[in-house]
Design an enzyme around this catalytic site. Structure first.
Site, PDB file in Angstrom:
ATOM      1  CE  LYS A  55      -3.913  -2.291   2.125  1.00  0.00           C
ATOM      2  NZ  LYS A  55      -4.461  -2.828   3.356  1.00  0.00           N
ATOM      3  CD  GLN A  99      -3.705  -4.593   6.405  1.00  0.00           C
ATOM      4  OE1 GLN A  99      -3.750  -3.566   5.727  1.00  0.00           O
ATOM      5  NE2 GLN A  99      -4.087  -5.755   5.930  1.00  0.00           N
ATOM      6  CG  ASP A 122      -9.882   0.227   4.944  1.00  0.00           C
ATOM      7  OD1 ASP A 122      -9.721  -0.266   3.815  1.00  0.00           O
ATOM      8  OD2 ASP A 122      -9.161  -0.025   5.923  1.00  0.00           O
TER       9      ASP A 122
HETATM   10  N1  GUN Z   1      -7.127  -6.579   5.834  1.00  0.00           N
HETATM   11  C1  GUN Z   1      -7.428  -7.295   4.726  1.00  0.00           C
HETATM   12  N2  GUN Z   1      -8.027  -6.504   3.801  1.00  0.00           N
HETATM   13  C2  GUN Z   1      -8.108  -5.276   4.342  1.00  0.00           C
HETATM   14  C3  GUN Z   1      -8.612  -4.039   3.875  1.00  0.00           C
HETATM   15  O1  GUN Z   1      -9.130  -3.897   2.768  1.00  0.00           O
HETATM   16  N3  GUN Z   1      -8.495  -2.988   4.722  1.00  0.00           N
HETATM   17  C4  GUN Z   1      -7.934  -3.120   5.954  1.00  0.00           C
HETATM   18  N4  GUN Z   1      -7.874  -2.046   6.719  1.00  0.00           N
HETATM   19  N5  GUN Z   1      -7.454  -4.244   6.418  1.00  0.00           N
HETATM   20  C5  GUN Z   1      -7.542  -5.323   5.617  1.00  0.00           C
END
Ligand code: GUN
Length: 301
Positions: A55, A99, A122
């Protein structure tokens, strides 16, 4: 051999990232603003660390400022809450992503609720879930947004289509249902207690699989010519027993791909389908959050 068209999410996502980068360049030229994304990770789960690293790298590729906060696994709630509070008021940060999953001793709902909804890239905050449910502009969860973009690119108008979503998570299933309703589909959300799941899936012109069970959806659950979006990312032992015994794994989706390509009209592969779209949409959300913070209408991505 199968006849389904492969939906190349990797190529599509690269196009999205390029458009976001161009839009961010125009934003910088117009008002000196650089979109900033803060990613917070608690603990040292290797898969999560890899996602977070990706990311950060993608954000930099798009010309964004990227801030990564790696906290130890035993971080307490107050420390995490304080960090979120700082990021909420930091003018260089337009998007905040924590995350998931968080370590079990932390309250995930409380953490997600602490994020400023207008920085919640998100789209997990209840305010954004509510905005999506009532059709107000807001930040939309990245994976279902990516699925919608792939579907619209593949099919054009989705109006009147029978859409079946398998999975009812807050992260994918429920927001996917809202997005497809908004696109005038007739939507069914199926789940582990659904009676005659194969029969329900067979009705679908659009089938979105988001259950997290490797290859659960079989070829004979799919209507001929349907468009199949496979959100699953499941790590399973390698199909070669010798390699499996050596601990080698492979990644498969929630759909039995080899069977599905024989029947579907179009399908996303795993890997290379939905996965790359998630990060691309995270960047698109961060760009639009930056624009809105500055009172500017974002360019269409
Ligand atoms: N863990 C797995 N996929 C995601 C996501 O799309 N966002 C976040 N914050 N954590 C994740």
């Amino acid at each position: 051999m199968g006849s389904a068209r492969l939906i190349d999410g990797k190529a599509f996502a690269a196009g999205v990232v390029e458009r976001v980068r161009d839009a961010a360049d125009r934003l910088r030229e117009a008002c000196g603003l650089t979109p900033g994304l803060a990613v917070v990770i608690v603990g040292d789960d290797p898969a999560s660390r890899l996602y977070v690293r990706n990311k950060g790298l993608r954000a930099q590729e798009a010309g964004f400022a990227s801030f990564t906060h790696v906290l130890p696994a035993d971080t307490d709630q107050a420390t995490l809450d304080n960090l979120i509070a700082e990021l909420n008021i930091d003018p260089a940060v337009h998007g905040i992503l924590v995350q998931l999953p968080l370590p079990a001793h932390l309250d995930t709902t409380a953490v997600l609720s602490a994020i400023d909804p207008d920085k919640d890239v998100d789209g997990f905050h209840v305010v954004n879930a509510g905005r999506l449910a009532v059709g107000l502009p807001g930040l939309v969860p990245c994976t279902p947004l990516g699925c919608l973009m792939l579907l619209q690119a593949e099919l054009g108008s989705l109006s009147g289509a029978e859409a079946v979503i398998v999975g009812r998570s807050n992260i994918v299933g429920k927001p996917m249902a809202q997005l497809l309703l908004g696109a005038d589909c007739t939507v069914t959300v199926a789940h582990s207690r659904t009676r005659d799941l194969p029969g329900v899936c067979r009705r679908a012109d659009i089938l979105v699989a988001a259950v997290g069970r490797p290859e659960m959806i079989r070829g004979d659950w799919i209507k001929s010519g349907a468009t199949v979006i496979d959100v699953g990312i499941n790590r399973v032992p390698h199909s070669d027993p010798v390699l499996a015994a050596a601990g080698k794994t492979r990644v498969v989706g929630d759909v039995a791909f080899a069977e599905a390509i024989e029947v579907a009209g179009a399908i996303t592969p795993v890997p290379g389908g939905v996965g790359p779209m998630t990060i691309a949409c995270l960047l698109a959300n961060t760009y639009s959050a930056a624009c809105r913070r500055a009172g500017i209408v974002p360019d269409r991505i």
